[in-house]
Scaffold this active site. Structure first.
Site, PDB file in Angstrom:
ATOM      1  N   GLU A 109       4.507   8.584  -3.953  1.00  0.00           N
ATOM      2  CA  GLU A 109       5.271   8.146  -2.784  1.00  0.00           C
ATOM      3  C   GLU A 109       6.355   7.148  -3.155  1.00  0.00           C
ATOM      4  OE1 GLU A 109       2.674   6.780   0.284  1.00  0.00           O
ATOM      5  OE2 GLU A 109       1.811   8.759   0.643  1.00  0.00           O
ATOM      6  N   GLU A 134       0.891  -1.168   0.000  1.00  0.00           N
ATOM      7  CA  GLU A 134       0.000   0.000   0.000  1.00  0.00           C
ATOM      8  C   GLU A 134       0.920   1.207   0.000  1.00  0.00           C
ATOM      9  OE1 GLU A 134      -1.285   2.803   0.614  1.00  0.00           O
ATOM     10  OE2 GLU A 134      -3.021   2.696   1.947  1.00  0.00           O
TER      11      GLU A 134
END
Length: 695
Positions: free
Chosen positions: A153, A144
């Protein structure tokens, strides 16, 4: 050990580096994190659990042991799901040490310590082998690693490394695939967040128009994505020019590349208009068949709008095209999605770039200075013609033909308004070299380079020589400063006004003449989730995480108000708005703290999630600009917030438990104090059963 942390100093209008305890960053990271929001994301949790069960079953059906690598484990939730689904062992990677420590405790609390190993490293540092972190490669990859942009990210480099070094070839992956979608629209409102529009000023000599410099017109804008709650943008604020276009996919079960790439989709516009903005979102398919799907689609593109899941850790994206382009209905065009290892951007082509070779792999960057100085809400604020008209009306009441004006605000057009309205001489202070260069360009584009004097200096360092030996008769401010995070940080204007005392002439006018701090108690429709304890999540005990967040929130200013753009987060007021503190800019900053105590009576039923605070600036006795509520709440208490500003939210921890009853307190007591020595506003709100009408 000590660490240095940047904090806005309202007394100087700058960011200062302060020495803090070594745990300061940890507490701040946890307190401001989205962990609670993720744990409350039922749709995400259920879909991950379903995907993990299916992946483990596929591996078991092949007669293999299920060895799981969970990158970015956070609380360890997905690892615990994997073991519960039948995984033989799970390696849970978490680089953030406080989170890794919490994961160890949560795993132990739930009885999985013998099946889950938490590794406090970045995944690229994990080793394989007899003496390594993992004895062999995993055959199930669970991650995730996503943000609103999907790859912001570092998902692509992390997957690329994992496939090369940590997992078996053609491993099972949860999620299995991600799909990125885009929709081309025309939107004056959103385009106003990226470009400076012509601004009209009515003067006694007729209309004057402030125009942007050519460099700003040509500039592609800020390269970063604008992530917002797209469901809160009214459909009347944009015109759809294309269908929803699937732009590209990433298969996480195979080798992933983080290299730059572009993806082309030909389409025919649904309507004629001006292509300005690309709206984008993604979904993730948890299984190879795509039956288990978690989508970020806004309501109009959702397969079942009734099942729309609110979430703040993943939102939707707004991308601005480098230039607006006229499009004709039915005339084929190509939308191109570009990405590197961390960012996505879009361009529009008349013909396929593959045919003419005109692909632009280089990410566009601002070259006009404006997008470096003004953020998107600030662009919107400057482009708000109604707001400009309000300042014009106020200026008319204070300006005289012999007025000497000094404007103190970062990158403000007030100085131009003052000149057009007849001030004899206008000075503007720009503290940074970037704002100085930008304002010079704007003045030149409007033939005012010889009419307005730009002073590149901190306001408190001004000398009489800087002002040509003249005394200031009108001191102006919006006020707006780029370093301001909370509403009261713009009180820096008051400190500037105090340092300017020697430069003000007899009877000098200060505009705004005063400010006031206001508060209202609200019930949020959804925002409360980011601070609400979770307790159990899909059958797993995560109280340890709840306690960790609570301790972090009790650490110094983490328990104070935090900024949120509330136009994106619907709420309704449980009380009437109340003025808490006043600040008289006609007088210098006082030496002693300004303190207010009282209570806010609750007049509507509901859960009291928090108090919202904002500033109102009283330009003149008859003109006030609000950074918070724009009009009185409707009968049901629905709030209309200034879309150009972030309001401050002070969350009440006692009512953020979703299991708590909605009845209870009748009033909220408060103690609010302004500290002149630091410029800080401290506050404490307490729910009480009996209203106290005293102030």
């Amino acid at each position: 050990m000590k660490v240095f942390c940047g904090r806005a100093n309202p007394t100087t209008g700058s960011v200062e580096w302060l020495e803090e305890d070594e745990h300061y960053d940890y507490h701040q990271e946890i307190a401001r994190s989205s962990y609670a929001d993720m744990l409350h994301d039922k749709d995400r949790n259920v879909k991950y659990y379903q995907g993990i069960r299916a992946a483990v079953s596929r591996v078991k059906e092949r007669g293999q042991k299920a060895l799981v690598l969970d990158i970015g484990t956070g609380t360890g939730l997905l690892s615990m799901m994997a073991v519960t689904a039948g995984a033989d062992f799970c390696y849970a990677i978490e680089v953030f040490k406080p989170m890794a420590d919490a994961a160890v405790k949560i795993v132990e609390k739930n009885g999985f310590s013998d099946k889950i190993k938490v590794i406090n490293k970045h995944s690229t540092e994990v080793t394989i082998g007899p003496d390594g972190d993992m004895p062999c490669r995993a055959n199930i990859l669970i991650t995730e690693l996503f943000d609103t942009e999907l790859i912001g990210e570092g998902a692509l480099p992390s997957y690329e490394h994992a496939h090369r070094h940590l997992v078996q070839e053609n491993c099972e992956a949860v999620p299995h695939r991600a799909n990125i979608y885009a929709q081309l629209v025309e939107s004056r409102r959103m385009w106003s967040w990226n470009k400076l529009f012509p601004i009209r000023v009515q003067t006694r000599l007729g209309e004057r128009v402030i125009v942007p410099p050519p460099e700003m017109e040509r500039c592609p804008g800020a390269p970063s994505v604008c992530d917002i709650q797209l469901n809160q943008v009214s459909p009347t604020d944009f015109t759809v020019l294309s269908d929803v276009l699937p732009m590209f996919s990433v298969d996480f079960s195979k080798q992933v590349s983080s290299s730059s790439a572009c993806h082309i989709r030909q389409f025919e516009p649904l309507a004629s208009g001006r292509a300005q903005v690309v709206l984008s979102w993604w979904d993730i398919e948890m299984d190879p068949e795509g039956k288990i799907r978690c989508t970020m689609a806004p309501f109009w593109a959702h397969t079942d709008p009734q099942e729309l899941q609110w979430r703040d850790h993943w939102m939707q994206c707004v991308y601005f095209l480098p230039q607006e382009e006229p499009v004709l209905q039915g005339s084929a065009l190509c939308l191109v999605a570009h990405h590197d290892d961390y960012c996505v951007w879009y361009s529009l082509q008349r013909t396929s770039p593959e045919k003419n070779g005109r692909v632009h792999p280089v990410r566009p960057v601002c070259d006009c200075q404006a997008h470096l100085l003004w953020n998107r809400p600030r662009f919107g604020e400057i482009n708000d013609q109604d707001r400009t008209d309000q300042y014009v009306q106020a200026l008319r009441t204070v300006l005289k033909p012999d007025s000497v004006c000094l404007c103190v605000s970062d990158g403000s057009l007030l100085s131009m308004l003052a000149h057009h309205l007849g001030a004899e001489q206008v000075f503007t202070v720009e503290s940074s070299a970037a704002s100085h260069r930008l304002m010079k360009k704007i003045f030149k584009a409007n033939h005012l380079e010889d009419k307005i004097n730009v002073i590149e200096k901190r306001p408190e360092l001004l000398t009489s020589a800087d002002l040509g030996g003249k005394k200031v008769s009108v001191l102006l401010g919006e006020p707006f400063f780029t370093t301001s995070l909370l509403p009261w940080h713009n009180l820096y204007f008051w400190y500037v006004r105090t340092s300017m005392d020697q430069h003000l002439g007899p009877g000098a006018v200060v505009m705004p003449q005063a400010a006031s701090l206001h508060a209202v108690v609200v019930e949020f429709r959804d925002l409360w989730r980011i601070r609400s304890p979770c307790g159990d999540c899909e059958g797993f005990d995560v109280h340890i995480m709840d306690d960790m967040i609570k301790r972090a929130l009790d650490f110094r200013e983490s328990k104070e108000a935090e900024p949120h753009p509330l136009w994106e987060y619907p709420c309704h007021s449980l009380s009437e708005p109340q003025q808490i503190l006043t600040f008289d800019f006609r007088q210098p900053v006082p030496l002693q703290p300004v303190r207010a105590e009282g209570s806010i009576k609750l007049r509507r039923p509901g859960r009291s999630h928090g108090a919202v605070l904002w500033m109102e600036y009283h330009l003149t006795p008859d003109s006030t600009v609000s950074t918070g509520l724009l009009k009185p709440a409707e009968d049901k208490g629905d709030c209309c917030w200034n879309p150009h500003c972030k309001q401050a939210v002070y969350f009440f921890s006692t009512t953020l438990d979703p299991r708590a009853p909605s009845g209870g307190p009748q009033a909220v007591s408060y103690v609010v104090e302004f500290h002149p020595d630091t410029g800080d506003v401290t506050m404490d709100f307490t729910l009480s059963d009996t209203p106290d009408d005293g102030h």
